[in-house]
Write a protein that holds these residues in place. Structure first.
Motif, short mmCIF file in Angstrom:
data_model
loop_
_atom_site.label_atom_id
_atom_site.label_comp_id
_atom_site.label_asym_id
_atom_site.label_seq_id
_atom_site.Cartn_x
_atom_site.Cartn_y
_atom_site.Cartn_z
N GLU A 66 34.60 47.57 42.85
CA GLU A 66 34.13 46.45 43.67
C GLU A 66 35.11 45.30 43.69
OE1 GLU A 66 31.38 46.21 45.58
OE2 GLU A 66 31.08 48.34 45.17
N GLY A 67 36.20 45.45 42.94
CA GLY A 67 37.24 44.42 42.96
C GLY A 67 36.94 43.21 42.09
N TRP A 68 36.30 43.44 40.98
CA TRP A 68 35.98 42.30 40.11
C TRP A 68 37.23 41.75 39.42
CZ3 TRP A 68 30.88 43.68 37.10
CH2 TRP A 68 29.81 43.76 38.02
N GLY A 69 38.24 42.54 39.34
CA GLY A 69 39.45 42.06 38.68
C GLY A 69 40.08 43.15 37.81
N ALA A 70 41.33 42.88 37.38
CA ALA A 70 42.07 43.88 36.59
C ALA A 70 41.47 44.08 35.21
CB ALA A 70 43.53 43.45 36.47
N TRP A 71 40.76 43.07 34.74
CA TRP A 71 40.22 43.18 33.38
C TRP A 71 39.20 44.30 33.23
CZ3 TRP A 71 34.97 42.69 32.79
CH2 TRP A 71 34.26 42.11 33.87
N THR A 72 38.55 44.67 34.36
CA THR A 72 37.56 45.75 34.29
C THR A 72 38.20 47.08 33.91
OG1 THR A 72 37.82 46.08 36.68
CG2 THR A 72 36.04 44.63 35.96
N ALA A 73 39.49 47.26 34.29
CA ALA A 73 40.17 48.51 33.93
C ALA A 73 40.35 48.61 32.42
CB ALA A 73 41.52 48.60 34.65
N TYR A 74 40.66 47.48 31.79
CA TYR A 74 40.80 47.48 30.33
C TYR A 74 39.47 47.80 29.65
CZ TYR A 74 45.40 45.34 30.92
OH TYR A 74 46.71 45.11 31.26
N VAL A 75 38.39 47.18 30.16
CA VAL A 75 37.08 47.44 29.58
C VAL A 75 36.67 48.88 29.78
CG1 VAL A 75 34.63 46.84 29.70
CG2 VAL A 75 36.36 45.05 29.86
N ALA A 76 36.94 49.41 30.96
CA ALA A 76 36.59 50.80 31.24
C ALA A 76 37.36 51.76 30.35
CB ALA A 76 36.85 51.13 32.72
N ALA A 77 38.65 51.48 30.11
CA ALA A 77 39.46 52.34 29.24
C ALA A 77 38.94 52.30 27.80
CB ALA A 77 40.92 51.91 29.30
N ALA A 78 38.60 51.09 27.35
CA ALA A 78 38.08 50.98 25.98
C ALA A 78 36.75 51.70 25.84
CB ALA A 78 37.94 49.51 25.59
N ALA A 79 35.86 51.52 26.84
CA ALA A 79 34.55 52.16 26.77
C ALA A 79 34.68 53.67 26.87
CB ALA A 79 33.66 51.63 27.90
N GLU A 80 35.59 54.15 27.72
CA GLU A 80 35.79 55.59 27.86
C GLU A 80 36.26 56.20 26.55
OE1 GLU A 80 38.20 58.73 30.74
OE2 GLU A 80 38.79 56.61 30.66
N ALA A 81 37.25 55.56 25.90
CA ALA A 81 37.74 56.08 24.62
C ALA A 81 36.66 55.98 23.55
CB ALA A 81 38.99 55.32 24.19
#
Length: 435
Positions: free
Chosen positions: A57-72
């Motif tokens: 949805e384009g909330w920002g680049a920080w969501t990618a970091y959160v998603a990577a951490a949550a995925e791991a």
């Protein structure tokens, strides 16, 4: 061939490995920790879903970091869930190899545990080093030197002695004691010992009192039985002699016999006493050196030992000793207990201060312990192996999980947190390198 057919007793089942109420209480704590760990997994899954949606949805680049951490974090949580679950059961009931380790590998684990204990704990070197580091000699000495502890040990020894004396059958002990005394007496030649003792008695004049007593008793007997002695002399006279002659002879013999005994009683230097001394001296020498005399004494000894009366006396010695020991063990102020207490306190004092004695005691303990672990190591380790093998697999798995499962759930929690941090770090590095 059936087990035990050649003298080896069949193995009996060991005590059951029960699942107790305390284990059930611990299981409730495990279930709470499972719910916490599972809740954390669901939380990071929700965070991953939300961060992924936010990134789209384009909330920002920080969501990618959160998603990577949550995925791991999810990966770490699922991997640790699989590892912890595989210890006790098959994850999701699937027949995945190398799962349900405790139920399926229980016997192998028991054998491995027994081998591990035998190699690392029951080796003579380990036992000696451990006992040596404890300084048992000095500590035992200080403990025994305390009068209160000595009283306690004395009481325990008395109880053990009473128990042993109660358990032992008198007939068995009497038979053993009688046989031991008889065998010992028959094996040892007594004539030389008697000869040496008699020689010393004569040399010291210790037999004079016995001679005095015999002379006194003989004199008194003659005085009291004068008529009997004279009648005996007259009765042995020929039938053709006149009666008055027999009477005169009887009276004369009695008077001479009485005079002889009286003089022997009253005269220490009487020739008869000297004759007795010479006889005893010669007899003492014969007992030591004369083969025939020694042989006759040995035959007499064997004849005496074989008599039922003597055997009864020997056997009855145990009854007297048993009664005496029981009475002494039950009496707090008996000489036996007082001496035992004093000996324990004295031993404790020496042990506490004498380094040489400490070394001896510790050496004996080390040797005994080393002998036990060397000789019976297989039996000790087989106790572990056989005990584990006798446990029910399902009950064992439940009991172990109840006792260590709560800590294992922290592995799941830690796996979730560490996985998330690792995923965040990896994604950050990859992004910084242009990934």
């Amino acid at each position: 061939m059936n087990e035990g057919s050649l003298g080896t007793p069949p193995r009996r089942p060991l005590a059951a490995f029960s699942y107790t109420a305390a284990d059930e209480e611990k299981s409730r704590g495990v279930r709470r920790m499972k719910a916490t760990a599972t809740g954390l997994l669901l939380f990071v899954a929700a965070v991953y879903a939300l961060a992924t949606w936010g990134r789209n949805e384009g909330w920002g680049a920080w969501t990618a970091y959160v998603a990577a951490a949550a995925e791991a974090g999810m990966v770490g949580a699922l991997a640790d869930w699989f590892a912890v679950t595989a210890l006790f059961r098959r994850p999701l009931g699937l027949p995945i190899p190398h799962t349900a380790i405790i139920p399926t590998k229980k016997d192998q684990l028991g054998a491995s545990l027994g081998a591990f204990v035998g190699e690392n704990f029951l080796s003579p070197e380990v036992v000696r080093d451990r006992l040596r580091s404890l300084g048992i000699g000095g500590r035992l000495g200080a403990w025994l030197a305390d009068p209160a502890h000595a009283d306690r040990v004395t009481a325990e020894l008395s109880t053990a002695l009473r128990g042993a004396l109660t358990v032992l059958r008198d007939s068995d002990v009497q038979a053993v004691v009688g046989e031991a005394i008889t065998r010992r007496a028959e094996a040892a030649e007594i004539a030389p010992g008697i000869g040496k003792t008699l020689e010393k008695v004569v040399a010291d004049g210790a037999h004079h009192r016995a001679v005095d007593l015999i002379c006194t008793r003989a004199h008194d007997w003659l005085v009291y039985h004068a008529d009997s002695v004279m009648d005996a002399v007259q009765g042995g006279a020929p039938g053709w002699t006149p009666r008055f002659v027999d009477k005169k002879v009887g009276e004369r013999v009695y008077r001479e016999l009485l005079r002889f005994v009286t003089e022997m009683r009253d005269m220490p230097g009487h020739p008869a006493r000297g004759a007795i001394d010479r006889f005893l001296t010669d007899f003492a020498a014969d007992l030591q050196a004369d083969t025939d005399t020694r042989a006759r004494v040995e035959r007499l000894k064997s004849d005496l030992l074989a008599r039922p009366e003597v055997q009864d006396v020997i056997a009855s010695a145990w009854s007297a000793v048993r009664t005496m020991m029981l009475a002494a063990a039950e009496d707090d102020r008996s000489e036996l207990r007082l001496r035992a207490r004093a000996s324990l306190i004295s031993l404790g004092g020496r042990l506490a201060t004498d380094s040489r004695l400490q070394g001896k005691v510790e050496g004996w303990l080390e040797d005994a312990a080393a002998y036990v672990v060397t000789t019976y190591r297989a039996e000790i380790t087989s106790l572990i192996t056989d005990t584990v093998a006798s446990w029910d697999a399902t009950q064992t798995s439940r009991k172990i999980e109840a006792n260590i499962g709560r800590d294992l759930q922290f592995i799941r929690i830690n796996g979730t947190v560490v996985g998330a941090l690792a995923g965040l770090l990896i994604y950050t590095i990859s992004h910084a390198l242009g990934g």
